[in-house]
Enzyme design. Structure first.
Site, PDB file in Angstrom:
ATOM      1  N   HIS A   1     -10.802  -2.495  -1.487  1.00  0.00           N
ATOM      2  CA  HIS A   1     -11.716  -1.919  -0.497  1.00  0.00           C
ATOM      3  C   HIS A   1     -12.698  -1.003  -1.212  1.00  0.00           C
ATOM      4  O   HIS A   1     -12.298  -0.223  -2.092  1.00  0.00           O
ATOM      5  CB  HIS A   1     -10.940  -1.108   0.538  1.00  0.00           C
ATOM      6  CG  HIS A   1      -9.995  -1.929   1.370  1.00  0.00           C
ATOM      7  ND1 HIS A   1     -10.338  -2.463   2.585  1.00  0.00           N
ATOM      8  CD2 HIS A   1      -8.710  -2.309   1.154  1.00  0.00           C
ATOM      9  CE1 HIS A   1      -9.300  -3.127   3.093  1.00  0.00           C
ATOM     10  NE2 HIS A   1      -8.305  -3.047   2.238  1.00  0.00           N
TER      11      HIS A   1
ATOM     12  N   ARG B   1      -3.733 -11.732   3.382  1.00  0.00           N
ATOM     13  CA  ARG B   1      -4.997 -11.281   2.788  1.00  0.00           C
ATOM     14  C   ARG B   1      -5.074 -11.750   1.339  1.00  0.00           C
ATOM     15  O   ARG B   1      -4.112 -11.607   0.594  1.00  0.00           O
ATOM     16  CB  ARG B   1      -5.084  -9.744   2.762  1.00  0.00           C
ATOM     17  CG  ARG B   1      -5.145  -9.003   4.090  1.00  0.00           C
ATOM     18  CD  ARG B   1      -6.279  -9.396   5.012  1.00  0.00           C
ATOM     19  NE  ARG B   1      -7.574  -9.737   4.432  1.00  0.00           N
ATOM     20  CZ  ARG B   1      -8.489  -8.868   4.025  1.00  0.00           C
ATOM     21  NH1 ARG B   1      -8.287  -7.588   4.081  1.00  0.00           N
ATOM     22  NH2 ARG B   1      -9.656  -9.272   3.550  1.00  0.00           N
TER      23      ARG B   1
ATOM     24  N   TYR C   1      -1.144  -9.867   0.435  1.00  0.00           N
ATOM     25  CA  TYR C   1      -0.111  -9.374   1.351  1.00  0.00           C
ATOM     26  C   TYR C   1      -0.260 -10.016   2.729  1.00  0.00           C
ATOM     27  O   TYR C   1      -1.348 -10.421   3.120  1.00  0.00           O
ATOM     28  CB  TYR C   1      -0.127  -7.844   1.440  1.00  0.00           C
ATOM     29  CG  TYR C   1      -1.408  -7.215   1.952  1.00  0.00           C
ATOM     30  CD1 TYR C   1      -1.673  -7.100   3.307  1.00  0.00           C
ATOM     31  CD2 TYR C   1      -2.349  -6.707   1.057  1.00  0.00           C
ATOM     32  CE1 TYR C   1      -2.834  -6.502   3.767  1.00  0.00           C
ATOM     33  CE2 TYR C   1      -3.522  -6.102   1.507  1.00  0.00           C
ATOM     34  CZ  TYR C   1      -3.752  -6.012   2.867  1.00  0.00           C
ATOM     35  OH  TYR C   1      -4.900  -5.429   3.311  1.00  0.00           O
TER      36      TYR C   1
ATOM     37  N   TYR D   1       0.827  -1.206   0.000  1.00  0.00           N
ATOM     38  CA  TYR D   1       0.000   0.000   0.000  1.00  0.00           C
ATOM     39  C   TYR D   1       0.858   1.251   0.000  1.00  0.00           C
ATOM     40  O   TYR D   1       1.904   1.295   0.663  1.00  0.00           O
ATOM     41  CB  TYR D   1      -0.869   0.054   1.261  1.00  0.00           C
ATOM     42  CG  TYR D   1      -2.102  -0.805   1.231  1.00  0.00           C
ATOM     43  CD1 TYR D   1      -3.245  -0.389   0.552  1.00  0.00           C
ATOM     44  CD2 TYR D   1      -2.147  -2.020   1.900  1.00  0.00           C
ATOM     45  CE1 TYR D   1      -4.390  -1.166   0.554  1.00  0.00           C
ATOM     46  CE2 TYR D   1      -3.293  -2.802   1.895  1.00  0.00           C
ATOM     47  CZ  TYR D   1      -4.405  -2.370   1.231  1.00  0.00           C
ATOM     48  OH  TYR D   1      -5.541  -3.131   1.225  1.00  0.00           O
TER      49      TYR D   1
ATOM     50  N   HIS E   1      -7.603  -8.068  -2.834  1.00  0.00           N
ATOM     51  CA  HIS E   1      -8.906  -7.434  -2.569  1.00  0.00           C
ATOM     52  C   HIS E   1      -8.847  -5.948  -2.863  1.00  0.00           C
ATOM     53  O   HIS E   1      -7.780  -5.332  -2.831  1.00  0.00           O
ATOM     54  CB  HIS E   1      -9.332  -7.651  -1.107  1.00  0.00           C
ATOM     55  CG  HIS E   1      -8.380  -7.022  -0.125  1.00  0.00           C
ATOM     56  ND1 HIS E   1      -7.209  -7.631   0.264  1.00  0.00           N
ATOM     57  CD2 HIS E   1      -8.416  -5.831   0.524  1.00  0.00           C
ATOM     58  CE1 HIS E   1      -6.562  -6.848   1.116  1.00  0.00           C
ATOM     59  NE2 HIS E   1      -7.260  -5.739   1.290  1.00  0.00           N
TER      60      HIS E   1
HETATM   61 FE   LIG Z   1      -6.438  -4.200   2.494  1.00  0.00          FE
END
Ligand SMILES: [Fe+3]
Lengths: 241, 205
Positions: A161, A156, A146, A107, A159
């Protein structure tokens, strides 16, 4: 405003419960007292209205909206779908905002310390308004999986959000979109906060070859359903007579 | 067998996670992307009414401040009008007033703060009046579905006795969890407790 048309009651058994101990952070952040159920008033049935002046032309194109020296690395995809309510009616002109990791699962956030690299050409957020029929679309790259600190080896699934408004503050919703076929979905403690497997399926976007652009990008379809609303028809008659 | 009802099911909620800022407040995540971020100005410059500032902390069940919260505010203007086409008085809403905003916490301290105007009396159902209040929606990592609550103002005590939401709260002492503290003229403090002693009353709206 005496009898505003209320939105259908939320099915709290369909949503994840606040306290879901396999998702460890929820343990200390979940209320223990019952929620207080309200009859809706003007405070609940209204919500913010956004217009095209609020947005820039590239806001829904994550391939271009932060590009500095070229396009971001990764599998190019379109994410598209409709925002509907529980009666199947489209929700027009509503704000949809997304955010995601880059193709390597990192991110662009000062708190993310994962060792995978930042992509200099990828911001990771987008926003758009649905059109008159409730349709929306984004162009982006497929995010990577990640690791995260829940169990020592928790990952995870890929995905995106998603945040949606609807026409009232009581429809406000944040969720996550997953990708069809990802073996990490079934293992994810956050996915599994949702008790009903059928409800989990509602978050998995299928590959949509009809929306793919040949020789350019693949596509996934993700419809979003917000709370439906009662009709005031009979109440109005009663009040008027 | 009866006919199927055929309603769609609402999309299930998922936590906003720790990186909610990227999507909803990218400047705070550490980068500049949009010409204009949404939700920084709740009331606008020209709205009538008393200018107020609200600050607070959100505490978890261990008593520690939660430092990665995002709050959204939805409120009526100083005359109790919502900037929304379904408010019957929408045409008279204060100029430039949107009534919606979002605010994030300081990553080091957990403190959040926003400026707005104090809302007026909002019509309730069946002719009842609601005391001035802000509607709040709270999301964060570890919160699986956004939490709704309300903030009321301490100087309106007389109105609280007949407010249709406050009077629904059976335990008298829990009503106070929805009432801010005044720290100076026009300045309020509102702490939210997610769990445990003094747990804030959360609403199923
Ligand atoms: Fe996330």
């Amino acid at each position: 405003m005496d009898k505003p048309a209320e939105f259908y009651q939320r099915d709290r058994d369909w949503h994840p419960p606040a306290f879901a101990p396999t998702y460890k952070t929820s343990v200390s952040r979940s209320p223990r007292q019952a929620l207080l159920s309200l009859e809706q008033s003007s405070s609940e049935i209204t919500g913010p209205v956004f217009g095209h002046n609020d947005f820039g032309a590239l806001d829904n194109d994550l391939i271009k909206n932060y590009a500095k020296s070229g396009d971001p690395i990764g599998e190019r995809i379109i994410v598209h779908g409709r925002v509907l309510d529980e009666t199947g009616r489209p929700v027009p002109n509503t704000l949809v905002e997304i955010w995601q990791a880059n193709a390597s699962g990192r991110y662009r956030h000062k708190k993310d310390t994962y060792l995978a690299p930042i992509d200099p050409n990828f911001g990771g957020c987008g926003r758009t308004l649905t059109d008159a029929y409730g349709f929306y679309y984004f162009r982006t790259v497929k995010p990577g999986a990640y690791p995260w600190r829940n169990y020592v080896n928790s990952w995870r699934p890929a995905h995106i959000h998603v945040s949606v408004f609807g026409s009232s503050f009581s429809q406000r919703l944040i969720t996550q979109m997953y990708f069809e076929g990802d073996p990490l979905i079934a293992k994810c403690p956050i996915v599994n906060t949702i008790p009903d497997p059928e409800a989990i399926d509602r978050l998995i976007a299928p590959l949509d070859m009809n929306a793919a652009i040949p020789l350019d990008c693949l596509a996934y379809k993700f419809d979003i359903v917000l709370r439906g609303r009662r009709s005031t028809l009979f109440e109005n008659r009663l009040a008027g007579n | 067998m009866a006919q199927a009802l055929d309603y769609l099911k609402e999309t299930p909620s998922q936590t906003a996670g720790p990186y909610v800022h990227i999507g909803l407040a990218p400047g705070a995540a550490g980068f500049d992307i949009y010409d204009r971020e949404l939700g920084w100005d709740i009331a606008g410059l020209e709205a009538s009414g008393e200018r107020i500032e609200v600050e607070g902390l959100v505490f978890d069940g261990t008593g520690a401040p939660v430092k990665d919260v995002l709050l959204e505010v939805w409120q009526a203007d100083a005359n109790g009008i919502h900037a929304h086409p379904e408010d019957p008085r929408a045409a008279e809403v204060s100029p430039g007033f949107r009534g919606w905003g979002r605010v994030i916490t300081n990553f080091d301290t957990g403190l959040w703060a926003f400026k707005t105007v104090k809302p007026g009396l909002v019509p309730g159902r069946s002719g009842r009046t609601q005391a001035p209040h802000l509607n709040l929606w709270i999301v964060a990592r570890g919160i699986n579905i956004g939490l709704n609550t309300r903030l009321y103002f301490p100087e309106d005590e007389a109105l609280h006795a007949s407010d249709p939401v406050l009077t629904l709260i059976e335990q008298q002492q829990r009503r106070s969890t929805l009432i801010a503290t005044r720290t100076a003229p026009g300045r309020y403090r509102f702490d939210i407790r997610l769990q445990g002693e003094g747990e804030t009353v959360f609403l199923d709206v």
